[in-house]
Write a protein that holds these residues in place. Sequence first.
Motif, PDB file in Angstrom:
ATOM      1  N   MET A   1       0.840  -1.202   0.000  1.00  0.00           N
ATOM      2  CA  MET A   1       0.000   0.000   0.000  1.00  0.00           C
ATOM      3  C   MET A   1       0.872   1.249   0.000  1.00  0.00           C
ATOM      4  O   MET A   1       1.858   1.326   0.700  1.00  0.00           O
ATOM      5  CB  MET A   1      -0.899   0.013   1.228  1.00  0.00           C
ATOM      6  CG  MET A   1      -1.888  -1.137   1.286  1.00  0.00           C
ATOM      7  SD  MET A   1      -3.031  -0.940   2.659  1.00  0.00           S
ATOM      8  CE  MET A   1      -3.918  -2.477   2.552  1.00  0.00           C
ATOM      9  N   THR A   3       1.403   5.570   0.261  1.00  0.00           N
ATOM     10  CA  THR A   3       1.026   6.590   1.241  1.00  0.00           C
ATOM     11  C   THR A   3       0.780   7.916   0.552  1.00  0.00           C
ATOM     12  O   THR A   3       1.160   8.961   1.030  1.00  0.00           O
ATOM     13  CB  THR A   3       2.143   6.756   2.289  1.00  0.00           C
ATOM     14  OG1 THR A   3       3.350   7.102   1.613  1.00  0.00           O
ATOM     15  CG2 THR A   3       2.347   5.492   3.077  1.00  0.00           C
ATOM     16  N   ARG A  23      -8.477  -8.020  -4.931  1.00  0.00           N
ATOM     17  CA  ARG A  23      -7.996  -8.124  -3.548  1.00  0.00           C
ATOM     18  C   ARG A  23      -9.139  -8.455  -2.594  1.00  0.00           C
ATOM     19  O   ARG A  23      -8.903  -8.937  -1.475  1.00  0.00           O
ATOM     20  CB  ARG A  23      -7.340  -6.800  -3.141  1.00  0.00           C
ATOM     21  CG  ARG A  23      -6.109  -6.477  -3.961  1.00  0.00           C
ATOM     22  CD  ARG A  23      -5.599  -5.080  -3.730  1.00  0.00           C
ATOM     23  NE  ARG A  23      -4.900  -4.945  -2.461  1.00  0.00           N
ATOM     24  CZ  ARG A  23      -4.245  -3.848  -2.094  1.00  0.00           C
ATOM     25  NH1 ARG A  23      -4.204  -2.806  -2.901  1.00  0.00           N
ATOM     26  NH2 ARG A  23      -3.635  -3.798  -0.937  1.00  0.00           N
ATOM     27  N   GLU A 112      -7.023  -6.157   8.423  1.00  0.00           N
ATOM     28  CA  GLU A 112      -5.809  -6.102   7.611  1.00  0.00           C
ATOM     29  C   GLU A 112      -5.366  -4.659   7.384  1.00  0.00           C
ATOM     30  O   GLU A 112      -4.170  -4.347   7.440  1.00  0.00           O
ATOM     31  CB  GLU A 112      -6.045  -6.791   6.266  1.00  0.00           C
ATOM     32  CG  GLU A 112      -4.818  -6.778   5.365  1.00  0.00           C
ATOM     33  CD  GLU A 112      -5.053  -7.516   4.063  1.00  0.00           C
ATOM     34  OE1 GLU A 112      -4.831  -6.911   2.998  1.00  0.00           O
ATOM     35  OE2 GLU A 112      -5.461  -8.689   4.120  1.00  0.00           O
ATOM     36  N   VAL A 113      -6.319  -3.765   7.130  1.00  0.00           N
ATOM     37  CA  VAL A 113      -5.975  -2.365   6.895  1.00  0.00           C
ATOM     38  C   VAL A 113      -5.399  -1.736   8.158  1.00  0.00           C
ATOM     39  O   VAL A 113      -4.404  -1.004   8.121  1.00  0.00           O
ATOM     40  CB  VAL A 113      -7.209  -1.583   6.414  1.00  0.00           C
ATOM     41  CG1 VAL A 113      -6.900  -0.085   6.357  1.00  0.00           C
ATOM     42  CG2 VAL A 113      -7.651  -2.069   5.038  1.00  0.00           C
ATOM     43  N   ASN A 115      -3.910  -3.276  10.611  1.00  0.00           N
ATOM     44  CA  ASN A 115      -2.600  -3.865  10.812  1.00  0.00           C
ATOM     45  C   ASN A 115      -1.556  -3.183   9.931  1.00  0.00           C
ATOM     46  O   ASN A 115      -0.422  -2.924  10.356  1.00  0.00           O
ATOM     47  CB  ASN A 115      -2.658  -5.368  10.501  1.00  0.00           C
ATOM     48  CG  ASN A 115      -1.310  -6.039  10.687  1.00  0.00           C
ATOM     49  OD1 ASN A 115      -0.789  -6.138  11.799  1.00  0.00           O
ATOM     50  ND2 ASN A 115      -0.742  -6.509   9.577  1.00  0.00           N
ATOM     51  N   HIS A 116      -1.954  -2.856   8.689  1.00  0.00           N
ATOM     52  CA  HIS A 116      -1.036  -2.158   7.791  1.00  0.00           C
ATOM     53  C   HIS A 116      -0.717  -0.757   8.302  1.00  0.00           C
ATOM     54  O   HIS A 116       0.426  -0.312   8.227  1.00  0.00           O
ATOM     55  CB  HIS A 116      -1.648  -2.083   6.388  1.00  0.00           C
ATOM     56  CG  HIS A 116      -0.824  -1.273   5.426  1.00  0.00           C
ATOM     57  ND1 HIS A 116       0.334  -1.752   4.867  1.00  0.00           N
ATOM     58  CD2 HIS A 116      -0.977  -0.014   4.957  1.00  0.00           C
ATOM     59  CE1 HIS A 116       0.862  -0.823   4.074  1.00  0.00           C
ATOM     60  NE2 HIS A 116       0.081   0.246   4.116  1.00  0.00           N
ATOM     61  N   TYR A 118      -0.568   0.233  11.346  1.00  0.00           N
ATOM     62  CA  TYR A 118       0.381   0.112  12.449  1.00  0.00           C
ATOM     63  C   TYR A 118       1.798  -0.183  11.946  1.00  0.00           C
ATOM     64  O   TYR A 118       2.788   0.121  12.630  1.00  0.00           O
ATOM     65  CB  TYR A 118      -0.055  -0.983  13.421  1.00  0.00           C
ATOM     66  CG  TYR A 118      -1.036  -0.513  14.464  1.00  0.00           C
ATOM     67  CD1 TYR A 118      -0.677   0.443  15.421  1.00  0.00           C
ATOM     68  CD2 TYR A 118      -2.326  -1.014  14.501  1.00  0.00           C
ATOM     69  CE1 TYR A 118      -1.572   0.879  16.364  1.00  0.00           C
ATOM     70  CE2 TYR A 118      -3.236  -0.586  15.450  1.00  0.00           C
ATOM     71  CZ  TYR A 118      -2.852   0.368  16.388  1.00  0.00           C
ATOM     72  OH  TYR A 118      -3.745   0.808  17.332  1.00  0.00           O
ATOM     73  N   SER A 119       1.889  -0.752  10.752  1.00  0.00           N
ATOM     74  CA  SER A 119       3.216  -1.113  10.234  1.00  0.00           C
ATOM     75  C   SER A 119       3.892   0.043   9.491  1.00  0.00           C
ATOM     76  O   SER A 119       5.053  -0.068   9.121  1.00  0.00           O
ATOM     77  CB  SER A 119       3.089  -2.307   9.277  1.00  0.00           C
ATOM     78  OG  SER A 119       2.445  -1.932   8.078  1.00  0.00           O
ATOM     79  N   LEU A 120       3.172   1.142   9.265  1.00  0.00           N
ATOM     80  CA  LEU A 120       3.746   2.275   8.546  1.00  0.00           C
ATOM     81  C   LEU A 120       4.776   3.005   9.406  1.00  0.00           C
ATOM     82  O   LEU A 120       4.808   2.872  10.620  1.00  0.00           O
ATOM     83  CB  LEU A 120       2.638   3.233   8.106  1.00  0.00           C
ATOM     84  CG  LEU A 120       1.667   2.678   7.053  1.00  0.00           C
ATOM     85  CD1 LEU A 120       0.548   3.675   6.779  1.00  0.00           C
ATOM     86  CD2 LEU A 120       2.401   2.340   5.761  1.00  0.00           C
TER      87      LEU A 120
END
Length: 330
Positions: A1, A3, A23, A112-113, A115-116, A118-120
Amino acid sequence: MSTRTHYTDAPHKDRHDLSNLRRIVPFLWEYKGRVLIAMAFLVLAKVATVGVPLVLKEIVDMMDSKSVQLVLPVSLLLAYGALRLANVMFSELRDTIFAKVRYRAMRNLSREVLNHLYSLSLQFHLERRTGGISRDLERGTRGVSSIMNYLVFNIIPTAAEFALVAFLLLGDYSMVFTVVTFSTVLVYIGFTLSVTNWRMHIRHRMNRLDSKANAMAVDGLINYETVKYFNNDPYEINRYDDTLDEWEGAAVKSQASMSLLNFGQGSIIALGVTLMMFYATQGVVDGEMSIGDLVLVNALMLQLFIPLNFLGIIYRSMMHSLADIDLMFS
């Protein structure tokens, strides 16, 4: 994804609808058994729906008959009621079976979104775009649910009903009825697609301005102490109102273009149904069709064009949902 910034007016063509839909498919296919059962109930519901005007034709012809003594067609009336009941029953069973698929997909995608997010990187979150992101996430999740509903409960059922109606018209009536039906549907779809695609950039701009305004409000409140310390609240309010002013203008344009689209769709449907009734009435006058046939053709056209009318609204809503989903995935 990626930004990318959420607030620029990205062109409609920059969306990635097909890849976004791909997706979503794995989230749907987790319960493929339920999906297939729901599709079976969908077909049964549409068979019952098309069967109603067929029984109605037989009732009218029996009541119109002058060669036999007039009697109450009890069996046909019971069949008429049973088909209407079957349509409702199978439709509700379809909705019930598919509910687990829809809500599980929404749950898994939302997780999932998040979680993503938080990973940024820290840099991304330091830009404090919480307000805009939360609004995009909310609309995107709703968009996924809407897309699934439109496909399973509207688009596929309408296509199935259209196929059944076309089969009946080709099998039992003059080719002119089929030509008028197909021509009306093609003109309707072409008009809907062209006008909707033309007005989609307005809706896209509305969404971005909505997210931008919400981000301003939320981020300003999060930094309340700083805003008040520098006495910047009038500036923040004016900036927020300026964005809402742009949003208001886009919203008015969107409503005006929607009214134009609705009027055009209604005009096409009215013309098609009128032509069908003209040829059907002429058939009765010429002795080629019975009164029951006239009722049947009218009922079939109404059953076909009523969901087709909603299909225009559904297409617009699908385009809006796809725009929301694109923002969420971005």
